[in-house]
Design an enzyme around this catalytic site. Sequence first.
Site, mmCIF file in Angstrom:
data_model
loop_
_atom_site.group_PDB
_atom_site.id
_atom_site.type_symbol
_atom_site.label_atom_id
_atom_site.label_comp_id
_atom_site.label_asym_id
_atom_site.label_seq_id
_atom_site.Cartn_x
_atom_site.Cartn_y
_atom_site.Cartn_z
ATOM 1 N N GLN A 6 -13.956 1.973 8.458
ATOM 2 C CA GLN A 6 -13.477 2.766 7.328
ATOM 3 C C GLN A 6 -14.383 3.948 7.030
ATOM 4 O O GLN A 6 -14.026 4.830 6.243
ATOM 5 C CB GLN A 6 -13.357 1.893 6.087
ATOM 6 N N CYS A 64 -11.306 -0.244 2.245
ATOM 7 C CA CYS A 64 -11.439 -1.573 2.845
ATOM 8 C C CYS A 64 -10.176 -2.408 2.700
ATOM 9 O O CYS A 64 -9.763 -3.118 3.625
ATOM 10 C CB CYS A 64 -12.630 -2.306 2.239
ATOM 11 N N ASN A 83 -14.854 -7.359 9.571
ATOM 12 C CA ASN A 83 -15.212 -6.307 8.639
ATOM 13 C C ASN A 83 -14.614 -4.987 9.115
ATOM 14 O O ASN A 83 -14.026 -4.917 10.197
ATOM 15 C CB ASN A 83 -16.737 -6.208 8.518
#
Length: 463
Positions: free
Chosen positions: A81, A87, A402
């Site tokens: 990102q 996110c 993530n």
Amino acid sequence: MLWNLGENGAMTSNDTALARAVAPSDIARYRAAFASDVRLKVAQNAVTKNSVDEIALDRDVVMSIDHSMSHVLDKHEATNQKRSGRCWLFAGLNVLRSNAAARMNVKNFEFSQTWLHFWDKLERANYFLEAMLATADRDVDDRTVAHLLANPIDDGGQWNMFVALVRKYGVVPKAAMPETESSSNTGQMNRALRTVLRQGTRDLRALHTAGVGDDEIAERKDQVMAAVYRVLAIHLGTPPESFLWQWNDADGTFHRDGQLTPVEFAEKYLGADLEDYVCLVHDPRESSPQGRTFTVEFLGNVADAPPVTYLNVDIDLIRSLTAASIQDGEPVWFGCDTGKQAQRALGYWDAALYDYGSVYDVDFSLTKAERLLHHESLMTHAMVFTGVDLHDGVPRRWRVENSWGTDKADKGFWTMNDSWFGEHVFEVAVHRSRLPEELQQRLNEQPITLPAWDPMGALARGR
């Protein structure tokens, strides 16, 4: 003791005997106590030359780190990102990408995050202006109005907001609307948008105060929205109305679907009904009873979408439903307070990773509920559970996808000790059918409305 502010803004007390400032004798006591403790001197020597995290990092915890899992779903690269608060969008699309990749028989498919980012900004600008009109009779210093003006168009968001965007606008492959400088680094774009919206608020409130008709107010609002669109198009590019979709699959076979709209592409390749998902949170504050649904005032993006709603349940239920979803091949979107007890280079979270208490000789004893109440904790980041390590059916640790790139952790995939799950995970999105029947019925109840500044809405206020 009754405290108040004096004419010059200084804090005073009606009981002057108790209204004490820091005295020289206090400092002398603090100094003497510090000098007499050899452990504090060692800590001072260490921390003045090193990061306190390096000193507090618990070696026993580090030695126990093991990234292996009994159940792992991910077979793709982690996303990035970059310098944005997207996110929640990355996590939402990462939940869906495996199904899409399987349907197309490709290895590392990625949706366009910029596509949904554009529409979220546009919809959120409209949502904000509608909120400003709804509160036009209040003073700008009203706590709700002031809170909204301080955060008119952030990057963050919630699962329900992600669903609202996909339902209305569909999705596109990354090639159809790639990253730009401003999608990966949103600061300058957001600065311009905030100014446009605050000026629009000034004008709309002035028109309301002047008692003009609804048509004139609507015309000015439309002018503000047109300006928002221009800013977005300049920074993010013009969203395509349709695109030519063709690809080579993992076996080298060429496919061409022809021109598709984003909604058509979503219907064909998502492979998941987002309406089936529900948001569960663990909010242990006494003011938030378990088994009740909640919403947060003025939290949302698409004005005509269902409100952001979640069901408050016990953390053990969240834990078990998350593990069951992964065992059934379903990754799980979740929200947490990612900055607590985290080590980026190791890609690891553990509730006891840093022993700050021993370094400072301070008893850090706030509970999860107390951290929420006293502004010590809130949801700051959304990610995806893609694995779990079960021992006799009990989770020991979790694998997390993530959206911070591939240069940290296990090529961008982190490991979470289950102790951290209980303390710092707040929210997950799972299939409604996994809930006990009693809780499924609770989802139909009218939600309790929390104020706009409540920490349960914090994930939508990122960056």
